[in-house]
Structures are given as structure tokens and as C-alpha cells.
Design an enzyme around this catalytic site. Structure first.
Site, PDB file in Angstrom:
ATOM      1  N   ALA A  42       0.837  -1.203   0.000  1.00 53.60           N
ATOM      2  CA  ALA A  42       0.000   0.000   0.000  1.00 53.60           C
ATOM      3  C   ALA A  42       0.867   1.246   0.000  1.00 53.60           C
ATOM      4  O   ALA A  42       1.931   1.282   0.627  1.00 53.60           O
ATOM      5  CB  ALA A  42      -0.905   0.006   1.237  1.00 53.60           C
ATOM      6  N   THR A  99       6.880   3.776   5.725  1.00 52.98           N
ATOM      7  CA  THR A  99       6.514   5.165   5.456  1.00 52.98           C
ATOM      8  C   THR A  99       7.290   6.045   6.447  1.00 52.98           C
ATOM      9  O   THR A  99       8.079   5.544   7.256  1.00 52.98           O
ATOM     10  CB  THR A  99       5.002   5.404   5.683  1.00 52.98           C
ATOM     11  OG1 THR A  99       4.729   5.405   7.093  1.00 52.98           O
ATOM     12  CG2 THR A  99       4.156   4.326   5.022  1.00 52.98           C
ATOM     13  N   VAL A 151      17.238   3.309  13.610  1.00 55.44           N
ATOM     14  CA  VAL A 151      18.483   3.990  14.033  1.00 55.44           C
ATOM     15  C   VAL A 151      19.663   3.263  13.389  1.00 55.44           C
ATOM     16  O   VAL A 151      19.783   2.044  13.510  1.00 55.44           O
ATOM     17  CB  VAL A 151      18.649   3.947  15.573  1.00 55.44           C
ATOM     18  CG1 VAL A 151      19.926   4.680  15.985  1.00 55.44           C
ATOM     19  CG2 VAL A 151      17.452   4.555  16.279  1.00 55.44           C
ATOM     20  N   LEU A 155      22.755  -1.036  10.496  1.00 60.26           N
ATOM     21  CA  LEU A 155      23.730  -1.396  11.544  1.00 60.26           C
ATOM     22  C   LEU A 155      23.015  -1.998  12.756  1.00 60.26           C
ATOM     23  O   LEU A 155      21.953  -1.511  13.154  1.00 60.26           O
ATOM     24  CB  LEU A 155      24.525  -0.148  11.974  1.00 60.26           C
ATOM     25  CG  LEU A 155      25.272   0.587  10.853  1.00 60.26           C
ATOM     26  CD1 LEU A 155      25.953   1.843  11.406  1.00 60.26           C
ATOM     27  CD2 LEU A 155      26.309  -0.334  10.223  1.00 60.26           C
ATOM     28  N   LYS A 224      16.143   9.865  16.710  1.00 60.43           N
ATOM     29  CA  LYS A 224      16.970   8.663  16.918  1.00 60.43           C
ATOM     30  C   LYS A 224      17.489   8.621  18.361  1.00 60.43           C
ATOM     31  O   LYS A 224      17.534   7.558  18.983  1.00 60.43           O
ATOM     32  CB  LYS A 224      18.131   8.643  15.921  1.00 60.43           C
ATOM     33  CG  LYS A 224      17.640   8.350  14.502  1.00 60.43           C
ATOM     34  CD  LYS A 224      18.719   8.544  13.467  1.00 60.43           C
ATOM     35  CE  LYS A 224      18.200   8.212  12.074  1.00 60.43           C
ATOM     36  NZ  LYS A 224      19.079   8.664  11.002  1.00 60.43           N
TER      37      LYS A 224
HETATM   38  N1  LIG Z   1      16.169   5.812   2.907  1.00 59.62           N
HETATM   39  C1  LIG Z   1      16.982   5.460   3.898  1.00 59.62           C
HETATM   40  O1  LIG Z   1      18.196   5.325   3.715  1.00 59.62           O
HETATM   41  C2  LIG Z   1      16.409   5.183   5.269  1.00 59.62           C
HETATM   42  C3  LIG Z   1      17.269   4.729   6.301  1.00 59.62           C
HETATM   43  C4  LIG Z   1      16.738   4.413   7.556  1.00 59.62           C
HETATM   44  C5  LIG Z   1      15.371   4.598   7.780  1.00 59.62           C
HETATM   45  N2  LIG Z   1      14.577   5.082   6.765  1.00 59.62           N
HETATM   46  C6  LIG Z   1      13.151   5.284   7.035  1.00 59.62           C
HETATM   47  O2  LIG Z   1      12.414   4.418   6.180  1.00 59.62           O
HETATM   48  C7  LIG Z   1      11.169   5.029   5.866  1.00 59.62           C
HETATM   49  C8  LIG Z   1      10.995   5.054   4.358  1.00 59.62           C
HETATM   50  O3  LIG Z   1      12.045   5.800   3.782  1.00 59.62           O
HETATM   51  P1  LIG Z   1      12.121   5.997   2.189  1.00 59.62           P
HETATM   52  O4  LIG Z   1      13.457   6.576   1.928  1.00 59.62           O
HETATM   53  O5  LIG Z   1      11.706   4.749   1.509  1.00 59.62           O
HETATM   54  O6  LIG Z   1      10.992   7.115   1.971  1.00 59.62           O
HETATM   55  P2  LIG Z   1      10.168   7.447   0.636  1.00 59.62           P
HETATM   56  O7  LIG Z   1      10.940   7.029  -0.565  1.00 59.62           O
HETATM   57  O8  LIG Z   1       9.716   8.847   0.781  1.00 59.62           O
HETATM   58  O9  LIG Z   1       8.893   6.469   0.731  1.00 59.62           O
HETATM   59  C9  LIG Z   1       7.869   6.649   1.656  1.00 59.62           C
HETATM   60  C10 LIG Z   1       6.684   5.815   1.228  1.00 59.62           C
HETATM   61  O10 LIG Z   1       5.656   5.969   2.209  1.00 59.62           O
HETATM   62  C11 LIG Z   1       4.427   6.009   1.540  1.00 59.62           C
HETATM   63  N3  LIG Z   1       3.410   6.696   2.349  1.00 59.62           N
HETATM   64  C12 LIG Z   1       3.448   7.958   2.815  1.00 59.62           C
HETATM   65  N4  LIG Z   1       2.309   8.220   3.487  1.00 59.62           N
HETATM   66  C13 LIG Z   1       1.559   7.099   3.436  1.00 59.62           C
HETATM   67  C14 LIG Z   1       0.280   6.761   3.925  1.00 59.62           C
HETATM   68  N5  LIG Z   1      -0.436   7.629   4.612  1.00 59.62           N
HETATM   69  N6  LIG Z   1      -0.193   5.528   3.667  1.00 59.62           N
HETATM   70  C15 LIG Z   1       0.546   4.640   2.961  1.00 59.62           C
HETATM   71  N7  LIG Z   1       1.766   4.910   2.447  1.00 59.62           N
HETATM   72  C16 LIG Z   1       2.261   6.130   2.693  1.00 59.62           C
HETATM   73  C17 LIG Z   1       4.698   6.766   0.260  1.00 59.62           C
HETATM   74  O11 LIG Z   1       3.658   6.415  -0.627  1.00 59.62           O
HETATM   75  P3  LIG Z   1       3.535   6.957  -2.140  1.00 59.62           P
HETATM   76  O12 LIG Z   1       4.532   6.111  -2.898  1.00 59.62           O
HETATM   77  O13 LIG Z   1       2.145   6.640  -2.515  1.00 59.62           O
HETATM   78  O14 LIG Z   1       3.883   8.401  -2.082  1.00 59.62           O
HETATM   79  C18 LIG Z   1       6.076   6.230  -0.111  1.00 59.62           C
HETATM   80  O15 LIG Z   1       5.939   5.073  -0.905  1.00 59.62           O
HETATM   81  C19 LIG Z   1      11.194   6.419   6.514  1.00 59.62           C
HETATM   82  O16 LIG Z   1      10.531   6.376   7.757  1.00 59.62           O
HETATM   83  C20 LIG Z   1      12.679   6.687   6.703  1.00 59.62           C
HETATM   84  O17 LIG Z   1      12.948   7.579   7.775  1.00 59.62           O
HETATM   85  C21 LIG Z   1      15.054   5.358   5.535  1.00 59.62           C
END
Ligand SMILES: NC(=O)c1ccc[n+]([C@@H]2O[C@H](COP(=O)([O-])OP(=O)(O)OC[C@H]3O[C@@H](n4cnc5c(N)ncnc54)[C@H](OP(=O)(O)O)[C@@H]3O)[C@@H](O)[C@H]2O)c1
Length: 356
Positions: A42, A99, A151, A155, A224
């Protein structure tokens, strides 16, 4: 064959990497008698739900970004997602939150008996009653809740701390750099790049959030810090942790373009700070420090070229001192961001739940 239904919420960078990893390893797990069955994917606009598992080709297309949910999907919102997942009626399912949404219904999902794995920090860093609803009353029968990726990305920080605590160790101090973006900026400035130019370069490389002020505010580091602090026993709210922000005064509320244009004229003081510490053979890092009594987040002067001062670019370092690891603290160092390592941490959490 043991079937594990998996509902994936969020199909952004980490979500797609996670689906790719599931698709790539599915056959090997099937051979070992484990069916990792993705029953829901989703996003914000739409969701795809299939009790018998989403067709493999479609899953690969979603993972590679070749297909969108919207064409065949169902309208979503958190209540609708929860209702659709409940409608699948599958016992033992694992909901994976990828998300960055505060409203993600972790407590509700756990109440319904679903296991939860999250890379999303926000529900864990809300008010204490919500945190307690998520973490409280965990016993052998309770659904599992795992959050390693929140966090240090891939790691093994949370698992290490949790194992230390479970085996009766006592955490004395955690010092860490946990922001890849701020790490990149600090090491660029230390090499003489002006702060504004370093921010522009980080933005160009995709290291920053779309609005770099979200990184520079220290908000992500505070969250974090709160997750780690609560894990080791602090009863703090996000508002109790002050963070030194690096957004220059007067640039907090303009547009992103204006912010980038005006940054060079507003960051002379930060450049001066880097020059001043360099004259003392030291440098600056954006650190979090957690002790039994205190949680601190902000820029700190550290010796150049050693430990924190030796970090290059977006690397993270955790130095954990406990009663058992006192003279020689445990150090965990490596990439603190990136979709593949983050998705792998999520995947490992999921496998730990299954193995439990
Ligand atoms: N990227 C990293 O290196 C990294 C590292 C550690 C932790 N994280 C954490 O991992 C999570 C995802 O990161 P990301 O980089 O993948 O972010 P992203 O590319 O912005 O993806 C976020 C996703 O969440 C979906 N979303 C937002 N609101 C929603 C809702 N109300 N219902 C359902 N889906 C929803 C979005 O849907 P749509 O596609 O429809 O817009 C999008 O697919 C975040 O919390 C981030 O802090 C990321």
C-alpha cells in the site's frame, strides 16, 4: 510449508528495495519450507491486497518501479489500510511500515495481534502513552514489534543494546553520529568546503531531504536519540531533548529555493567555527550522547582523524560503553543510510519474528 503473510505499507526507496529482496530470496526460502507471501502493498494513493499472495511478476514490477499501484489499486488512508489488512483474515501476519508517517497505526495493529516491523521512527517518538501502548506489556504471547532500521539503518545497534540489557548489562554511555547527511557536511567543511557549498553538494547527491532544513534542524537526530534513550530506560518526550539547529536565523520559513540562494550569505559563522577548531587540530561532528541522566544532541568538537573525527562522508559510528564493555567500548561503524542496507535490516527483523 509455513506461510508468513506480509503486508508492506510504503513503497518508496526502502519499500521497493525490501520487495526486491523478498522477490530475490523467495525461491530459496520456499525450498526451506518457508513461504514469505506478500499479501498487501500500500502507498498513499492506492493499495493492492491479495489473500493468496500478490502475483510474482506484479511484485517484481512494483519492486522495480515498472508498475504503479494506482491503476488496479484500492483507495487508502490509515483506517482503510488497517481494514483491508484485517479483511484478509490471515493469522500471524507481519505488517511492515516503510513510510515516514506519524499516523501509522502501530499500536492498533499490535492490539489486533499483528506483528509489526518498522523503519518509520515517528510512531515510536510520539508521546510516552503512545510509546507505552506500543512497547508495554510484551510477553511471550504478545505480537512482536521490531524497529532495528529506525536507528543506524542496517547497523545492528538496537539488537545489540537490547541483548546487552536483556542479559543484565548496564548501559553507561552511548555516543554516536547518526545522520549521514550531517556527517557528509561536517567532513566536507573540515576539508575546507564552505558550509553552503557542502549543503548544495549534499542536496545534489540526494543525501538530504528534499528540504535540507529537515536535516539541518537536527530533528531526525533527536528522534533517533529518543528511540535509543527510551530503549535504555529514559522516560523522555521529544520536547525534552534540545538539539542545536544548523538552519541560520531568518531562513527557517522561506521557500527551499530561497533558502539555497541565501545560505552562502548566512553561514559564515559555521565556516569560522570549522576554521577555529582546525587550528587546534580538531574538528566538529554532529553527535548524540546518552548517559543515565542526560540526552544531548548537537555539534561537538572532537580530535581530528581518530574515532568520530576520522569518519568520512555519511558514515555512522556508535560507541557503546556498558558495565561489561567499559574499558573497551563496543563500536559499530558503517553506512547509516541507504535503501538496500535499511531494507535488509527490516528483512532480518521479519526473519527473527518468524524464527521466534
Ligand atoms: N532511505 C533510507 O536510507 C532510510 C534509512 C533508515 C530509515 N529510513 C526510514 O524508512 C522510511 C521510508 O524511507 P524511504 O526513503 O523509503 O521514503 P520514501 O521514498 O519517501 O517512501 C515513503 C513511502 O511511504 C508512503 N506513504 C506515505 N504516506 C503514506 C500513507 N499515509 N499511507 C501509505 N503509504 C504512505 C509513500 O507512498 P507513495 O509512494 O504513494 O507516495 C512512499 O511510498 C522512513 O521512515 C525513513 O525515515 C530510511
Amino acid at each position: 510449508m509455513r506461510v508468513t503473510p506480509i503486508a508492506v505499507i510504503g513503497k518508496g526507496n526502502v519499500g521497493r528495495a525490501f520487495l526486491r529482496q523478498i522477490a530475490a530470496t523467495r525461491a530459496a526460502f520456499l525450498e526451506r519450507g518457508l513461504d514469505l507471501r506478500v499479501v498487501a502493498v500500500a502507498g498513499r494513493q492506492a493499495g493492492l491486497y491479495a489473500k493468496d499472495g500478490i502475483d510474482e511478476t506484479r511484485l517484481r514490477d512494483l519492486a522495480e518501479g515498472r508498475a504503479k499501484l494506482d491503476a488496479a489499486g484500492t483507495p487508502t488512508g490509515w483506517d482503510e489500510i488497517t481494514a483491508h489488512v484485517a479483511g484478509l483474515g490471515l493469522p500471524g501476519q507481519i505488517v511492515v511500515d516503510l513510510t515516514a508517517e506519524d499516523a501509522a497505526a502501530h499500536d492498533e495493529w499490535l492490539r489486533r495481534g499483528w506483528h509489526v516491523v518498522t523503519a518509520n521512527k515517528k510512531p515510536l517518538t510520539g508521546p510516552l502513552p503512545r510509546y507505552d501502548a506500543i512497547m508495554g506489556h510484551r510477553d511471550a504471547e504478545a505480537p512482536a514489534y521490531r524497529y532495528e532500521a529506525t536507528v543506524g539503518a542496517g547497523l545492528p545497534v538496537i539488537a545489540s543494546l537490547r541483548d546487552m540489557l536483556l542479559t543484565g548489562d548496564e548501559v553507561i554511555e552511548v555516543r554516536a553520529t547518526v545522520s549521514g547527511t550531517l556527517g557528509f557536511l561536517c567532513s566536507a567543511c573540515e576539508e575546507g568546503t564552505p558550509f553552503a557549498a557542502a549543503v548544495a553538494e549534499a542536496k545534489k547527491r540526494g543525501y538530504t531531504e528534499p528540504d535540507p532544513r529537515d536535516d539541518l534542524s537536527g530533528e531526525d537526530v533527536r528522534r533517533k536519540a529518543l528511540i535509543l534513550a527510551r530503549l535504555i530506560g529514559h522516560r523522555k518526550e521529544l520536547g525534552d531533548i534540545a538539539a542545536e539547529g544548523l538552519v541560520p536565523e531568518g531562513l527557517a520559513s522561506c521557500t527551499v529555493d530561497e533558502f539555497m540562494d541565501r545560505l552562502a550569505g548566512a553561514t559564515g559563522a559555521i565556516d569560522d567555527r570549522f576554521r577555529a577548531v582546525a587550528r587546534r587540530g580538531r574538528t566538529l561532528r554532529y553527535m548524540l550522547t546518552i548517559t543515565k541522566d542526560d540526552v544531548r544532541v548537537g555539534m561537538e568538537e572532537v580530535p581530528l582523524g581518530d574515532g568520530f573525527g576520522g569518519l568520512k562522508g555519511p558514515e555512522n559510528l556508535f560507541v557503546i560503553r556498558t558495565a561489561r564493555y567499559d574499558a573497551n567500548p563496543l563500536m559499530i561503524r558503517g553506512p547509516g543510510a541507504g535503501p538496500d542496507v535499511t531494507a535488509a535490516a527490516v528483512f532480518s527483523d521479519l526473519l527473527r519474528i518468524i524464527a521466534h
